[in-house]
Design a protein around this motif. Sequence first.
Motif, PDB file in Angstrom:
ATOM      1  N   VAL A  24      -5.563   6.073   0.284  1.00  0.00           N
ATOM      2  CA  VAL A  24      -4.871   4.791   0.353  1.00  0.00           C
ATOM      3  C   VAL A  24      -4.892   4.191  -1.046  1.00  0.00           C
ATOM      4  O   VAL A  24      -5.961   4.071  -1.656  1.00  0.00           O
ATOM      5  CB  VAL A  24      -5.550   3.809   1.327  1.00  0.00           C
ATOM      6  N   VAL A  25      -3.728   3.819  -1.552  1.00  0.00           N
ATOM      7  CA  VAL A  25      -3.624   3.115  -2.834  1.00  0.00           C
ATOM      8  C   VAL A  25      -3.334   1.659  -2.505  1.00  0.00           C
ATOM      9  O   VAL A  25      -2.326   1.351  -1.867  1.00  0.00           O
ATOM     10  CB  VAL A  25      -2.500   3.706  -3.707  1.00  0.00           C
ATOM     11  N   THR A  26      -4.243   0.793  -2.915  1.00  0.00           N
ATOM     12  CA  THR A  26      -4.128  -0.617  -2.557  1.00  0.00           C
ATOM     13  C   THR A  26      -4.862  -1.481  -3.570  1.00  0.00           C
ATOM     14  O   THR A  26      -5.802  -1.025  -4.213  1.00  0.00           O
ATOM     15  CB  THR A  26      -4.706  -0.873  -1.137  1.00  0.00           C
ATOM     16  N   ALA A  27      -4.452  -2.717  -3.658  1.00  0.00           N
ATOM     17  CA  ALA A  27      -5.178  -3.688  -4.474  1.00  0.00           C
ATOM     18  C   ALA A  27      -6.273  -4.362  -3.654  1.00  0.00           C
ATOM     19  O   ALA A  27      -7.115  -5.065  -4.204  1.00  0.00           O
ATOM     20  CB  ALA A  27      -4.212  -4.732  -5.033  1.00  0.00           C
ATOM     21  N   ASP A  28      -6.277  -4.137  -2.338  1.00  0.00           N
ATOM     22  CA  ASP A  28      -7.290  -4.732  -1.463  1.00  0.00           C
ATOM     23  C   ASP A  28      -8.659  -4.112  -1.723  1.00  0.00           C
ATOM     24  O   ASP A  28      -8.763  -2.947  -2.121  1.00  0.00           O
ATOM     25  CB  ASP A  28      -6.927  -4.534   0.007  1.00  0.00           C
ATOM     26  N   ALA A  29      -9.696  -4.862  -1.415  1.00  0.00           N
ATOM     27  CA  ALA A  29     -11.066  -4.396  -1.639  1.00  0.00           C
ATOM     28  C   ALA A  29     -11.580  -3.498  -0.517  1.00  0.00           C
ATOM     29  O   ALA A  29     -12.608  -2.847  -0.678  1.00  0.00           O
ATOM     30  CB  ALA A  29     -12.000  -5.592  -1.799  1.00  0.00           C
ATOM     31  N   GLU A  57       0.838  -1.200   0.000  1.00  0.00           N
ATOM     32  CA  GLU A  57       0.000   0.000   0.000  1.00  0.00           C
ATOM     33  C   GLU A  57       0.872   1.250   0.000  1.00  0.00           C
ATOM     34  O   GLU A  57       1.986   1.245   0.509  1.00  0.00           O
ATOM     35  CB  GLU A  57      -0.872   0.075   1.258  1.00  0.00           C
ATOM     36  N   GLY A  58       0.288   2.305  -0.527  1.00  0.00           N
ATOM     37  CA  GLY A  58       0.850   3.644  -0.384  1.00  0.00           C
ATOM     38  C   GLY A  58      -0.261   4.522   0.151  1.00  0.00           C
ATOM     39  O   GLY A  58      -1.444   4.252  -0.077  1.00  0.00           O
ATOM     40  N   ALA A  59       0.093   5.561   0.872  1.00  0.00           N
ATOM     41  CA  ALA A  59      -0.918   6.456   1.428  1.00  0.00           C
ATOM     42  C   ALA A  59      -0.372   7.865   1.496  1.00  0.00           C
ATOM     43  O   ALA A  59       0.850   8.083   1.501  1.00  0.00           O
ATOM     44  CB  ALA A  59      -1.347   5.991   2.822  1.00  0.00           C
ATOM     45  N   ALA A  60      -1.298   8.811   1.566  1.00  0.00           N
ATOM     46  CA  ALA A  60      -0.929  10.209   1.758  1.00  0.00           C
ATOM     47  C   ALA A  60      -2.049  10.894   2.518  1.00  0.00           C
ATOM     48  O   ALA A  60      -3.218  10.530   2.384  1.00  0.00           O
ATOM     49  CB  ALA A  60      -0.691  10.899   0.416  1.00  0.00           C
ATOM     50  N   VAL A  61      -1.671  11.863   3.327  1.00  0.00           N
ATOM     51  CA  VAL A  61      -2.650  12.675   4.056  1.00  0.00           C
ATOM     52  C   VAL A  61      -2.317  14.145   3.876  1.00  0.00           C
ATOM     53  O   VAL A  61      -1.166  14.513   3.632  1.00  0.00           O
ATOM     54  CB  VAL A  61      -2.699  12.332   5.568  1.00  0.00           C
ATOM     55  N   ARG A  62      -3.351  14.972   3.981  1.00  0.00           N
ATOM     56  CA  ARG A  62      -3.185  16.423   3.986  1.00  0.00           C
ATOM     57  C   ARG A  62      -3.646  16.914   5.351  1.00  0.00           C
ATOM     58  O   ARG A  62      -4.757  16.591   5.787  1.00  0.00           O
ATOM     59  CB  ARG A  62      -4.026  17.072   2.874  1.00  0.00           C
TER      60      ARG A  62
END
Length: 111
Positions: A73-78, A26-31
């Motif tokens: 969140v960037v993920t292949a999970d559902a 996963e990759g993630a980012a927050v503001r």
Amino acid sequence: MPDLDAEDQKLVTLARSARARTEAAEGAAVRDTDGRTYAAATVDQPSFQLTALQAAVAAALSSGAEGVEAAVVVTADALVKESSVHAVRDLAKDAPIIRTGPDGAVQEVLR
């Protein structure tokens, strides 16, 4: 799914980059509430594990953020992991959590 505004699209780009750079699940980012952005990838070490969103929230908190406006969140999970949702909700009860696939296409927005 709704089109994202430029600021949320920036979060998608940062999250995808963090995921690709480390080849993480996963990759993630927050503001944060001051408009600063933080990106992170999944951390999976023998002594501790963090979801990408937990790591991004931790980076924001350790930099002095007092709240979160939005998260991706960037993920292949559902589904977005419950622990990831809780990490954001600890700081902001109503911040959108945007889940995208690895291609950046919006799959879900949690509010």
